[in-house]
Motif scaffolding. Structure first.
Motif, short mmCIF file in Angstrom:
data_model
loop_
_atom_site.label_atom_id
_atom_site.label_comp_id
_atom_site.label_asym_id
_atom_site.label_seq_id
_atom_site.Cartn_x
_atom_site.Cartn_y
_atom_site.Cartn_z
N VAL A 47 -17.83 43.60 -46.74
CA VAL A 47 -16.83 44.12 -45.81
C VAL A 47 -16.72 43.20 -44.59
O VAL A 47 -15.63 42.91 -44.10
CB VAL A 47 -17.18 45.55 -45.37
N GLY A 48 -17.87 42.73 -44.10
CA GLY A 48 -17.86 41.78 -42.98
C GLY A 48 -17.14 40.49 -43.33
O GLY A 48 -16.34 39.97 -42.53
N THR A 51 -13.43 41.19 -43.48
CA THR A 51 -12.86 41.35 -42.14
C THR A 51 -12.65 40.00 -41.46
O THR A 51 -11.60 39.75 -40.85
CB THR A 51 -13.79 42.23 -41.28
N PHE A 83 -10.92 46.26 -41.76
CA PHE A 83 -12.28 46.76 -41.57
C PHE A 83 -12.38 48.27 -41.83
O PHE A 83 -13.28 48.73 -42.55
CB PHE A 83 -12.73 46.44 -40.14
N CYS A 149 -11.41 54.92 -38.61
CA CYS A 149 -12.61 54.51 -37.87
C CYS A 149 -13.43 55.72 -37.45
O CYS A 149 -14.66 55.75 -37.64
CB CYS A 149 -12.23 53.68 -36.65
#
Length: 269
Positions: A47-48, A51, A83, A149
């Motif tokens: 995921v990082g 992003t 993200f 989020c």
């Protein structure tokens, strides 16, 4: 002769903006789906990577005529959208229909965000007819990002102060972007920063309060998003000089309705 051929070949093989947007959307969508085919302990790392990739792809797609504060503001929504959806993807039930639906929404949302940011980029220098439509779509997608989020944060069941510690800066960054989008000035004013701080503090305080409620993820996220919608919407109208009592009542009614809905679906005792 050679110079002409080089210019022609460049124009032939260099994609235009819409083609870049499509390429970026395809790459990020494939990356989102790929997160489901790796080990659980590697998903957050992926995921990082996804992003960070979204930032550089957005730079590649929007790099023309980007100046000053736009290098920060134009990239907030594309990066946070990638993200938030990537993390929310892990919370989905293991059903194919849910994952396919979210993947389609992610692809459409990514492409729409790139179109919106491109309009913002142009509208900073000159007024265009599509600006108002882009502002409406951009605000809607910002609400989606904040909802996701807050949903992800609450799913971790963190302490009340940790929820506020995470959601307050997220709300601030998104509020700066949302408020700037209605004026599209080349610089950020002190008033705009102050208004964004007000929104962030309000979100932080409500996130702490809701942490003590026996409330489900969806209600928690919806209630916080309604506060963001109301505060930012009122301030946007104030910045445009169109703030009337009827407008304030409209936004407050949305917040109060969401508050009552959260009370009704909360299991007390």
């Amino acid at each position: 002769m050679l110079t002409r051929w080089l210019k022609k070949s460049r124009s032939t093989f260099s994609p235009d903006k819409r083609q870049k947007f499509a390429v970026q959307t395809i790459i990020l969508t494939v990356g989102l789906v790929a997160t489901q085919f790796v080990w659980n302990d590697q998903r957050f790392f992926l995921v990082g990577i996804l992003t960070i990739l979204s930032y550089f792809l957005t730079v590649w797609s929007l790099t023309e005529d980007v100046h000053g504060i736009e290098w920060f503001l134009l990239f907030i929504l594309p990066v946070l959208f990638t993200f938030s959806v990537s993390l929310f993807y892990f919370l989905l039930p293991p059903r194919m229909i849910s994952r396919v639906l979210v993947t389609i929404i992610f692809a459409i949302g990514t492409y729409a965000i790139l179109l919106v940011e491109n309009i913002y980029n142009v509208a900073v220098a000159r007024s265009i007819q599509l600006t108002r439509a882009a502002q409406s779509v951009g605000f809607l997608l910002t609400l989606v990002v904040f909802f996701l989020c807050s949903n992800v944060v609450y799913s971790f069941r963190l302490a009340f102060w940790q929820n506020a510690l995470i959601l307050t800066p997220v709300a601030f960054v998104l509020a700066v972007q949302s408020l700037w989008s209605v004026i599209l000035a080349p610089k950020l004013s002190k008033n705009l920063i102050t208004y964004a701080v007000v929104v962030a503090v309000g979100i932080g305080e409500l996130s702490m309060t809701l942490s003590f409620w026996p409330i489900v993820n969806a209600a928690y996220s919806l209630f916080l998003t309604s506060l963001y919608y109301s505060l930012v919407g009122i301030i946007q109208h104030h910045l445009l000089g169109r703030l009337f009592r009827s407008t304030v009542r409209e936004y407050l009614s949305v917040f109060l309705f969401t508050f009552l809905l959260a009370l009704l679906i909360t299991t007390w005792g």
